[in-house]
Design a protein around this motif. Structure first.
Motif, PDB file in Angstrom:
ATOM      1  N   LEU A 307       0.821  -1.200   0.000  1.00  0.00           N
ATOM      2  CA  LEU A 307       0.000   0.000   0.000  1.00  0.00           C
ATOM      3  C   LEU A 307       0.862   1.260   0.000  1.00  0.00           C
ATOM      4  O   LEU A 307       0.471   2.280  -0.556  1.00  0.00           O
ATOM      5  N   SER A 308       2.041   1.188   0.588  1.00  0.00           N
ATOM      6  CA  SER A 308       2.930   2.350   0.616  1.00  0.00           C
ATOM      7  C   SER A 308       3.582   2.615  -0.730  1.00  0.00           C
ATOM      8  O   SER A 308       3.989   3.736  -1.028  1.00  0.00           O
ATOM      9  N   PHE A 309       3.677   1.582  -1.564  1.00  0.00           N
ATOM     10  CA  PHE A 309       4.411   1.679  -2.826  1.00  0.00           C
ATOM     11  C   PHE A 309       3.518   1.966  -4.031  1.00  0.00           C
ATOM     12  O   PHE A 309       3.801   2.857  -4.832  1.00  0.00           O
ATOM     13  N   PHE A 310       2.422   1.240  -4.149  1.00  0.00           N
ATOM     14  CA  PHE A 310       1.646   1.268  -5.395  1.00  0.00           C
ATOM     15  C   PHE A 310       0.914   2.576  -5.690  1.00  0.00           C
ATOM     16  O   PHE A 310       0.871   2.983  -6.848  1.00  0.00           O
ATOM     17  N   PRO A 311       0.299   3.252  -4.716  1.00  0.00           N
ATOM     18  CA  PRO A 311      -0.366   4.527  -5.065  1.00  0.00           C
ATOM     19  C   PRO A 311       0.577   5.533  -5.703  1.00  0.00           C
ATOM     20  O   PRO A 311       0.240   6.169  -6.708  1.00  0.00           O
ATOM     21  N   VAL A 329      -4.339  13.000   0.799  1.00  0.00           N
ATOM     22  CA  VAL A 329      -4.649  11.570   0.675  1.00  0.00           C
ATOM     23  C   VAL A 329      -3.467  10.757   1.201  1.00  0.00           C
ATOM     24  O   VAL A 329      -2.353  10.890   0.692  1.00  0.00           O
ATOM     25  N   PRO A 330      -3.669   9.928   2.228  1.00  0.00           N
ATOM     26  CA  PRO A 330      -2.559   9.155   2.805  1.00  0.00           C
ATOM     27  C   PRO A 330      -1.829   8.312   1.764  1.00  0.00           C
ATOM     28  O   PRO A 330      -2.437   7.831   0.815  1.00  0.00           O
ATOM     29  N   PHE A 331      -0.525   8.150   1.943  1.00  0.00           N
ATOM     30  CA  PHE A 331       0.374   7.394   1.078  1.00  0.00           C
ATOM     31  C   PHE A 331       0.620   8.126  -0.241  1.00  0.00           C
ATOM     32  O   PHE A 331       1.776   8.345  -0.612  1.00  0.00           O
ATOM     33  N   LEU A 332      -0.433   8.481  -0.942  1.00  0.00           N
ATOM     34  CA  LEU A 332      -0.279   9.135  -2.239  1.00  0.00           C
ATOM     35  C   LEU A 332       0.365  10.511  -2.108  1.00  0.00           C
ATOM     36  O   LEU A 332       1.218  10.884  -2.917  1.00  0.00           O
ATOM     37  N   ASN A 333      -0.016  11.263  -1.071  1.00  0.00           N
ATOM     38  CA  ASN A 333       0.451  12.651  -0.963  1.00  0.00           C
ATOM     39  C   ASN A 333       1.962  12.764  -0.782  1.00  0.00           C
ATOM     40  O   ASN A 333       2.595  13.647  -1.364  1.00  0.00           O
ATOM     41  N   TYR A 334       2.567  11.877  -0.013  1.00  0.00           N
ATOM     42  CA  TYR A 334       4.002  11.985   0.259  1.00  0.00           C
ATOM     43  C   TYR A 334       4.823  11.834  -1.022  1.00  0.00           C
ATOM     44  O   TYR A 334       5.748  12.604  -1.274  1.00  0.00           O
ATOM     45  N   LEU A 349       1.317  25.444  -0.036  1.00  0.00           N
ATOM     46  CA  LEU A 349      -0.041  25.046   0.321  1.00  0.00           C
ATOM     47  C   LEU A 349      -0.149  23.536   0.388  1.00  0.00           C
ATOM     48  O   LEU A 349      -0.677  22.973   1.358  1.00  0.00           O
ATOM     49  N   HIS A 350       0.363  22.856  -0.641  1.00  0.00           N
ATOM     50  CA  HIS A 350       0.306  21.392  -0.674  1.00  0.00           C
ATOM     51  C   HIS A 350       1.126  20.787   0.468  1.00  0.00           C
ATOM     52  O   HIS A 350       0.682  19.820   1.107  1.00  0.00           O
ATOM     53  N   ILE A 351       2.297  21.348   0.721  1.00  0.00           N
ATOM     54  CA  ILE A 351       3.140  20.837   1.802  1.00  0.00           C
ATOM     55  C   ILE A 351       2.452  21.054   3.147  1.00  0.00           C
ATOM     56  O   ILE A 351       2.447  20.171   4.015  1.00  0.00           O
TER      57      ILE A 351
END
Length: 382
Positions: A307-311, A329-334, A349-351
């Protein structure tokens, strides 16, 4: 309260650095990042510098003009002549890379879409475009028209900016995806050991007999796992930067391009790593706390690695752009924010939304964990 929290944190860190498996997860996994960066760079180099003799065997099912033969010779095409049926058989037997048939003025390139045929297809397209331009020049000259005035009516130049370089973006983004995955793996073992592991060994029940509030215990465990994850992330980032420096000197595909992280990019990358470390550590502890045994907790945490990799991988493949909503959105945002940072797009803003949402998620998760630890049914169920 602060004394109790500090004592719990010291206990967790002492056990973390004494445990060989935890140290292995924290320190050894980042070593694979240089292998990833150097290996992918070598693969790109091999693809870019592929010997033309590996894909220049071209079947021709029609009579070539002298000019066609001359152009083919200049472009190092190895021409194999035959009927369409003969060439199709040779192609299936991998004796040629593709074959061309002709129907009046239509030239048909026959391939099956394989890697070798894709290289050969680009070579043949260039050959046919050259022949087409020759025929056009002949026609214009026959009609007493200056071919330069027609073909040079506009000039086209290509300028490739560093941020748009495919290889650099690919290497940096997949390198960071591996950093995220390394942090996740680094968080899973200590979070499992400090929750389900202690429950299984019976040491958690002893710990709860001390005059320490549940929230101090949870916060101490949470900070211990987070520190472990951050160490993995920082080491991974350092090794990634070193690997990029080595790759730039080793491979010709990076000539004239600065592939190193800019100082400001490193600063914000560290911020992203710290935020993700807190987030994933809290999530791992929350999931592992509901498990009865160490093995059960490991099984429950395994999907987090994927889940940490694929998004982030999917977002990179489809060239998804960061938006205020996606930055929460968790995982995707980072991963998306890191991609923007390495491309020189620093959107505060995004950060900020990423940091605020992370704090919110962590607060919710910690409250759930404290609630879990106050429930004897969850803590001591066998």
């Amino acid at each position: 309260m602060k004394s109790n929290l500090w004592n719990i944190l010291r206990k967790e860190l002492r056990e973390l650095f004494r445990d060989k498996k935890s140290l292995a997860m924290m320190l050894i996994i980042p070593v694979f990042i240089p292998l990833l960066i150097i290996g992918m760079s070598a693969l790109f180099e091999a693809q870019m510098n592929k010997d033309i003799e590996e894909y220049n065997k071209i079947g021709i099912a029609y009579e070539m003009t002298e000019e066609e033969k001359s152009i083919a010779a200049e472009m190092n095409l190895e021409i194999i002549k035959g009927t369409e049926e003969e060439l199709k058989q040779k192609y299936e037997q991998e004796e040629i890379n593709l074959y061309i048939t002709k129907n009046d003025k239509n030239y048909i390139i026959n391939t099956n879409g394989s890697e070798d045929s894709s290289y050969a297809k680009e070579l043949v397209k260039s050959y046919l475009e050259t022949y087409k331009k020759y025929l056009q020049q002949q026609y214009l000259q026959a009609n007493q028209i200056n071919s330069n005035e027609v073909f040079e009516i506009i000039n086209i130049e290509e300028k490739v900016e560093e941020k748009d370089n495919f290889f650099v973006n690919y290497i940096k983004n997949y390198g960071f995806l591996f950093i995220i995955m390394a942090i996740t793996v680094s968080a899973t073992y200590p979070s499992t050991d400090t929750t389900a592991g202690e429950k299984e060994r019976g040491t958690l029940e002893t710990l709860l007999t001390f005059p320490i509030e549940s929230k101090d215990i949870i916060l101490g465990k949470f900070l211990g796992v987070s520190i472990s994850s951050m160490i993995t992330g920082i080491i991974s980032l350092v090794l990634s930067a070193i690997s990029l420096a080595v790759a730039q000197n080793m491979f010709t595909i990076y000539e004239g391009i600065n592939i190193m992280y800019e100082p400001v990019a490193i600063l914000f990358a560290v911020i992203v790593i710290v935020a993700y470390s807190f987030f994933i550590s809290g999530l791992c502890i929350a999931i592992a706390s509901t498990s009865k045994t160490f093995k059960e907790a490991q099984s429950a945490l395994t999907p987090l690695t994927f889940l940490s990799f694929f998004p982030g991988m999917i977002a990179f493949m489809v060239d998804l752009s960061t938006t205020p909503i996606l930055s929460m959105v968790p995982f995707l945002n980072y991963t998306m924010i890191f991609t923007d940072i390495t491309n020189g797009k620093i959107d505060y803003l995004h950060i900020g939304l990423m940091l605020v949402s992370t704090i919110l998620y962590i607060s919710i998760v910690l409250k759930l964990i404290v609630k879990q630890y106050k429930s004897e049914n969850i803590l001591f169920s066998k």
